[in-house]
Structure formats: C-alpha cells, structure tokens
Motif scaffolding. Sequence first.
Motif, PDB file in Angstrom:
ATOM      1  N   LEU A 168       0.998  -0.944  -0.038  1.00  0.00           N
ATOM      2  CA  LEU A 168       0.133  -0.063   0.307  1.00  0.00           C
ATOM      3  C   LEU A 168       1.007   1.213   0.176  1.00  0.00           C
ATOM      4  CD1 LEU A 168      -3.214  -1.042   2.697  1.00  0.00           C
ATOM      5  CD2 LEU A 168      -3.177  -0.224   0.017  1.00  0.00           C
ATOM      6  N   GLU A 169       2.125   1.370   0.631  1.00  0.00           N
ATOM      7  CA  GLU A 169       2.746   1.816  -0.125  1.00  0.00           C
ATOM      8  C   GLU A 169       3.541   2.818  -0.991  1.00  0.00           C
ATOM      9  OE1 GLU A 169       5.554   1.228   3.957  1.00  0.00           O
ATOM     10  OE2 GLU A 169       4.101   1.956   5.218  1.00  0.00           O
ATOM     11  N   GLY A 170       3.533   1.363  -1.518  1.00  0.00           N
ATOM     12  CA  GLY A 170       4.638   1.717  -2.356  1.00  0.00           C
ATOM     13  C   GLY A 170       3.640   2.366  -4.124  1.00  0.00           C
ATOM     14  N   GLU A 171       4.317   2.195  -5.945  1.00  0.00           N
ATOM     15  CA  GLU A 171       3.705   2.679  -6.457  1.00  0.00           C
ATOM     16  C   GLU A 171       3.906   1.181  -7.428  1.00  0.00           C
ATOM     17  OE1 GLU A 171       1.558   4.066  -8.594  1.00  0.00           O
ATOM     18  OE2 GLU A 171       2.178   5.769  -7.103  1.00  0.00           O
ATOM     19  N   PRO A 172       2.971   0.798  -8.259  1.00  0.00           N
ATOM     20  CA  PRO A 172       1.491   1.170  -8.346  1.00  0.00           C
ATOM     21  C   PRO A 172       1.186   0.416  -6.463  1.00  0.00           C
ATOM     22  CG  PRO A 172       1.789  -0.512  -9.782  1.00  0.00           C
ATOM     23  CD  PRO A 172       3.152   0.041  -9.103  1.00  0.00           C
ATOM     24  N   ARG A 173       0.110   1.395  -5.905  1.00  0.00           N
ATOM     25  CA  ARG A 173      -0.710   0.390  -4.983  1.00  0.00           C
ATOM     26  C   ARG A 173      -1.624  -0.848  -4.843  1.00  0.00           C
ATOM     27  NH1 ARG A 173      -4.083   4.228  -1.247  1.00  0.00           N
ATOM     28  NH2 ARG A 173      -3.165   3.726   1.066  1.00  0.00           N
ATOM     29  N   ILE A 174      -1.214  -1.712  -4.014  1.00  0.00           N
ATOM     30  CA  ILE A 174      -1.897  -3.098  -4.258  1.00  0.00           C
ATOM     31  C   ILE A 174      -2.400  -3.237  -2.712  1.00  0.00           C
ATOM     32  CG2 ILE A 174      -1.301  -5.304  -4.575  1.00  0.00           C
ATOM     33  CD1 ILE A 174       0.717  -4.287  -6.382  1.00  0.00           C
ATOM     34  N   MET A 175      -3.640  -3.287  -3.083  1.00  0.00           N
ATOM     35  CA  MET A 175      -5.072  -3.432  -2.001  1.00  0.00           C
ATOM     36  C   MET A 175      -4.511  -4.796  -1.541  1.00  0.00           C
ATOM     37  SD  MET A 175      -5.959  -3.080   0.848  1.00  0.00           S
ATOM     38  CE  MET A 175      -6.951  -0.934   1.221  1.00  0.00           C
ATOM     39  N   LEU A 176      -4.127  -5.617  -0.877  1.00  0.00           N
ATOM     40  CA  LEU A 176      -4.683  -6.850  -0.317  1.00  0.00           C
ATOM     41  C   LEU A 176      -5.221  -6.684   0.617  1.00  0.00           C
ATOM     42  CD1 LEU A 176      -0.348  -8.686  -0.408  1.00  0.00           C
ATOM     43  CD2 LEU A 176      -2.343  -8.366  -2.838  1.00  0.00           C
ATOM     44  N   ASP A 177      -6.355  -8.545   0.836  1.00  0.00           N
ATOM     45  CA  ASP A 177      -7.582  -9.036   1.209  1.00  0.00           C
ATOM     46  C   ASP A 177      -6.443  -9.275   3.217  1.00  0.00           C
ATOM     47  OD1 ASP A 177      -9.991  -8.956   2.707  1.00  0.00           O
ATOM     48  OD2 ASP A 177      -9.988 -10.404   0.921  1.00  0.00           O
ATOM     49  N   ASP A 178      -7.519  -8.621   4.038  1.00  0.00           N
ATOM     50  CA  ASP A 178      -6.476  -8.683   5.350  1.00  0.00           C
ATOM     51  C   ASP A 178      -7.598  -9.690   6.010  1.00  0.00           C
ATOM     52  OD1 ASP A 178      -8.952  -7.598   5.799  1.00  0.00           O
ATOM     53  OD2 ASP A 178      -8.522  -5.853   7.056  1.00  0.00           O
ATOM     54  N   ARG A 179      -8.449  -9.954   5.747  1.00  0.00           N
ATOM     55  CA  ARG A 179      -9.550 -11.237   6.191  1.00  0.00           C
ATOM     56  C   ARG A 179      -8.938 -12.318   5.484  1.00  0.00           C
ATOM     57  NH1 ARG A 179     -14.325 -10.283   2.617  1.00  0.00           N
ATOM     58  NH2 ARG A 179     -13.435 -10.133   1.229  1.00  0.00           N
ATOM     59  N   ARG A 180      -8.522 -13.458   6.599  1.00  0.00           N
ATOM     60  CA  ARG A 180      -8.470 -15.068   6.432  1.00  0.00           C
ATOM     61  C   ARG A 180      -6.322 -14.815   6.241  1.00  0.00           C
ATOM     62  NH1 ARG A 180     -12.261 -15.136   3.361  1.00  0.00           N
ATOM     63  NH2 ARG A 180     -14.437 -16.709   3.799  1.00  0.00           N
ATOM     64  N   ALA A 181      -5.748 -13.446   6.449  1.00  0.00           N
ATOM     65  CA  ALA A 181      -4.341 -13.570   6.530  1.00  0.00           C
ATOM     66  C   ALA A 181      -3.643 -14.013   7.287  1.00  0.00           C
ATOM     67  CB  ALA A 181      -4.085 -11.881   5.990  1.00  0.00           C
ATOM     68  N   THR A 182      -2.094 -15.098   7.392  1.00  0.00           N
ATOM     69  CA  THR A 182      -1.786 -15.161   7.649  1.00  0.00           C
ATOM     70  C   THR A 182      -0.909 -14.620   8.074  1.00  0.00           C
ATOM     71  OG1 THR A 182      -0.694 -17.521   6.750  1.00  0.00           O
ATOM     72  CG2 THR A 182      -3.007 -17.774   8.175  1.00  0.00           C
ATOM     73  N   ASP A 183       0.432 -15.422   9.031  1.00  0.00           N
ATOM     74  CA  ASP A 183       1.521 -14.625   9.086  1.00  0.00           C
ATOM     75  C   ASP A 183       2.612 -15.165   7.872  1.00  0.00           C
ATOM     76  OD1 ASP A 183       1.838 -13.408  11.583  1.00  0.00           O
ATOM     77  OD2 ASP A 183       2.420 -15.359  12.986  1.00  0.00           O
ATOM     78  N   THR A 184       1.899 -16.083   7.040  1.00  0.00           N
ATOM     79  CA  THR A 184       2.818 -16.518   5.861  1.00  0.00           C
ATOM     80  C   THR A 184       2.114 -16.783   5.435  1.00  0.00           C
ATOM     81  OG1 THR A 184       2.862 -18.787   7.015  1.00  0.00           O
ATOM     82  CG2 THR A 184       4.474 -17.882   7.588  1.00  0.00           C
ATOM     83  N   SER A 185       1.272 -16.311   5.103  1.00  0.00           N
ATOM     84  CA  SER A 185      -0.249 -16.791   3.318  1.00  0.00           C
ATOM     85  C   SER A 185      -1.264 -16.049   3.774  1.00  0.00           C
ATOM     86  CB  SER A 185      -0.922 -18.642   3.839  1.00  0.00           C
ATOM     87  OG  SER A 185      -1.533 -18.397   4.836  1.00  0.00           O
ATOM     88  N   LEU A 186      -1.282 -15.735   2.158  1.00  0.00           N
ATOM     89  CA  LEU A 186      -2.640 -14.569   1.500  1.00  0.00           C
ATOM     90  C   LEU A 186      -3.504 -15.129   0.628  1.00  0.00           C
ATOM     91  CD1 LEU A 186      -1.299 -12.985  -0.734  1.00  0.00           C
ATOM     92  CD2 LEU A 186      -0.483 -11.880   1.340  1.00  0.00           C
ATOM     93  N   PHE A 187      -4.529 -14.545   0.003  1.00  0.00           N
ATOM     94  CA  PHE A 187      -4.550 -14.721  -0.415  1.00  0.00           C
ATOM     95  C   PHE A 187      -5.157 -13.562  -1.904  1.00  0.00           C
ATOM     96  CE2 PHE A 187      -6.917 -18.407   2.065  1.00  0.00           C
ATOM     97  CZ  PHE A 187      -6.636 -19.105   0.922  1.00  0.00           C
ATOM     98  N   ILE A 188      -5.085 -14.059  -3.486  1.00  0.00           N
ATOM     99  CA  ILE A 188      -5.290 -13.249  -3.983  1.00  0.00           C
ATOM    100  C   ILE A 188      -6.391 -13.190  -4.957  1.00  0.00           C
ATOM    101  CG2 ILE A 188      -4.756 -11.751  -6.040  1.00  0.00           C
ATOM    102  CD1 ILE A 188      -1.619 -11.967  -4.884  1.00  0.00           C
ATOM    103  N   LEU A 189      -8.051 -12.435  -5.226  1.00  0.00           N
ATOM    104  CA  LEU A 189      -8.881 -12.549  -5.785  1.00  0.00           C
ATOM    105  C   LEU A 189      -9.128 -11.734  -6.818  1.00  0.00           C
ATOM    106  CD1 LEU A 189     -10.043 -12.876  -2.444  1.00  0.00           C
ATOM    107  CD2 LEU A 189     -12.208 -12.469  -3.203  1.00  0.00           C
TER     108      LEU A 189
END
Length: 491
Positions: A324-345
């Motif tokens: 979110l701080e970078g460019e281009p700004r990218i919004m990842l989901d904060d739901r179901r996120a863990t210390d070592t995994s995430l989901f992209i929809l």
Amino acid sequence: DDFNPYDRIGVRTFINCCGTRTIHGGTLMLPDVKRAMEAAANHFVNIDELMEGVGRRIATLTGAEWGIVTSGAAAALCHATAACVAGADPEKILRLPNTTGLKDRVVMLKDGRFTYDHAVRMTGVEIQEVETCRDLSRALDERVAMVALLGTREAQEAGRLEEIAGLTRPLGIPILVDAASEHLIRPNPYLTRGATMVAYSGGKYLRGPQCSGLLLGERAWVQAAWVNSAPHHTFGRAMKVGKEEIVGLLAAVEHWASARDHEAERAQWEADLAVIAREVTRVPTVMAEVQRSEGSPAPVPRLEVRWDGDRVGWTALALRDRLLEGEPRIMLDDRRATDTSLFILPFSLQPGEAERVGSRIREALEAAPGNPRKASLPPVHIEGIWDVEIQYLRGASRHCLALEQRGHELTGLHRTSFQENSLSGHVQGAEVTFSSLHRFEGTSLSYQFTGTVDRDVMEGTVELGSTGQEALGPLNQREYGQGQWQARRRT
C-alpha cells in the motif's frame, strides 16, 4: 480520459486484489451502467411508476415474480423484514421499529447467522436461534414474522431450504435468503426451492451501482417491501435509492441476461492468477495454489500464496502495508491472512494489472528481511487483575482483565462492558500482545491489544475488528479502527 477526482483531495487509488468489498469501493460499474445512469439523470420521473416498470422488467429477466432496486443488499434485507412484520398496512408501518402487538421474531439456524443480520434486527425484531429443523418447527408460532437464511451457508446448514419451506408454507411464514455476495442465476436457486424473497448486491458481481441492491421474489411480498422503503415515509425512508441507481442496476441486470460472457470472465480470472503465481513463485520457498469453487454460488477462483516464515520475514499484514505504500499501490485482503499466507481474488483486476501485481509482490518478498529467531527476553510478570480504560475516537469504556501467565504465554478472561470471554497472548520482555473475541448476535467483536508494561501499568493500542461468527468467517482486523488503552493492576 485520465481525470482522477481522487487526486484532487490527496487520496491514492489502488489495484484491487480483494474482490468486491464495500470498504474498497465494491466493483467498477459496467460501461452500459454508467451510460444508463447518465441518461437517467437528464429527466424527471415518478419513482413509484419507475419501480413498477423496473419490477416488471426485472421479473422478465430473472424469472422471479417481481423485483425491486434498493440502496444496497442490507437495505433489501431491512425492507423485506419490514414487509414481513408490517405488510403494507400503513398503521403498522409507521410504528416500526416499535413491534409491540406485531409479529416480532425472526427465526434463524444458528450455523447460518451472519454479520448483516443487523439489517434484519434494526426493524425492531428479535432473532431466535435454533439448532435444527426440528427446533425450527417448534419455534414457528404466531409471533414469527419470517425465517432468514444465509445463501452461501444454506447447503451446509442443519436443514435444507426445501425442508424449511415445507414447515413454513402451511403457516404462511415467508423465507428470506441473503445472497448478497453471490452471482445471479436463472432459474433462481433459492426461489425455485421454496424461498419467498432473496437479496443480492447490485455493486458486487452484477457490476451495477455500488450503492444498489436487488430484492427478488413473490410479487406481493416484494411490492410490500417497496411500500416499506423510500420515497415513502416509513422506517426505510433513510435508505433512499435514486432514479439513477434504479436505472443503472436495471442496465446491469440487462447486461447479465443478454451480453455477459461468464465463461470468458472465468478464463480471464484463471489467466490473471496464473500470471501472478508465475511471478511470485520465482522467490525461493514461495508457493502459490489456485483454489476453485465449482458449484459455489460465487464461483470466482482465488490464489493462495504461502511462504517460509524463516526465510521471508514479512507477515501477510506487513506485506499488505508495504504494498500500500508503494507504486502502483496494491490492496491485498486482510481477511484470512496469516503470518505466512494470503489470498488474491481476481474479480476486480483490470487488463494488464496481473503482471504489475505479480511483479510488485515478488519484489516485496525478495526484499523482505530474514526472520532469525529472536533471543527470548525474560517476560515481566503481569499475572493478576487489571482495570482497563479504552479511549476511542469518541468516548471511552472500562474493561477488566484477569490474566494468567505461564512463562511467556498469557491466558485469562477479558470482561467488556457487556460480555466476558477468554483471551490469549504472550509477553516478550516488557512487550505484551493479547487478543479476545466476543460474539454478539450474528457477528463477533475482536480486540487485539499491543503495548508495554511498566511495573503496575500497561498501555498501548488496540485494533477493533470483527468476524462473521466466533468460529466461522474471515477476520477484519480493522473494522472499527484503533483505540488507545491503559491498564492498572489491582493491588
């Protein structure tokens, strides 16, 4: 046209990798929808006459007996509930949310409770939870206004829709289904199996106006829901839907019925996720797996990205903040996120964005620090009873902690203004973190405390979040913002 109105006020836009969440602007309206709304804005029209015409057209397109446009799916739930309580009787309508002398209960299966049933309760009704269809049958008395179900959970609940309809139909009790986050299907999988009304979001998969919803169902019930909504002077007056949104959502339904290529959409989602997976897996220890949802009411695939926490020092939330701080700004989901995994929809990705997302995530993971295990600092002793004051953006509350400590590990109880539930956490030197979860109706409120200890005083920040159910559903860790807390140990 490169004009961006958000630039004028210093608000940065982003590439959306988390689907169709309202907090992130829902989805992008279809070109047909924007054209229809602009044309609608050039004329005056009687809203009741407009909804009559739209209702007929929606019925033709969807196969339902009738349909209305609302100011969101939550408004559809509210108007439908009001209709079940007050019908179209103006004397009863004007009394809401005072349900004295009216049908004042809604029955729901416990496993099917959902966060948005607040829209049902706001009419003044009380929700009665039941465990099984047998319990539901016993609960159906003259005070029950309706039975409410969550569509995405219906197949997994203790009773299927057909079975529930067999109990309610002889008693004249309607069934309302919340299908807000689902794709519209013809024939409707809920109405054809016994539901009376079903609510959809207009600003999610339909790609209509963000502040629109769709209520489908039996004509008399849906028309009564319209009577209970704006522009009429009713409890629902605050949930106004304008002529532009009404025409815009009709355009979205028209497009869905005649021009939308669902197979091409699905192929594009798969292709975008493949591009992202190929990029991120160039980083050692990073794995990516596409998870598909065939047979689901919302069949959009998603990509799970996992990494070795000892090699990649970012947690999912830290990675999210960095992107979110970078460019281009990218919004990842904060739901179901863990210390070592995430989901992209992939639903909201625009042409060419998958490559940029994959590259940015790969670069961030490559730049992440290692995660050597820190030397364990001796924990301070904080076992005991602590009185807590939390300061919110406006207002404050007093809570109580009963902490038990075994080395670095914390357990105990967190007593809020109205509830008491367990907590867990840990102490590292003088730094403390702990969290608790408190169920209320169809949602759960989470507190995530971080702070420092100085003898008999602790203080820090608390993230105020929510989740769909205590043991079910994604955690939104920042739903209600952040507070400041200070605790003093009782002597």
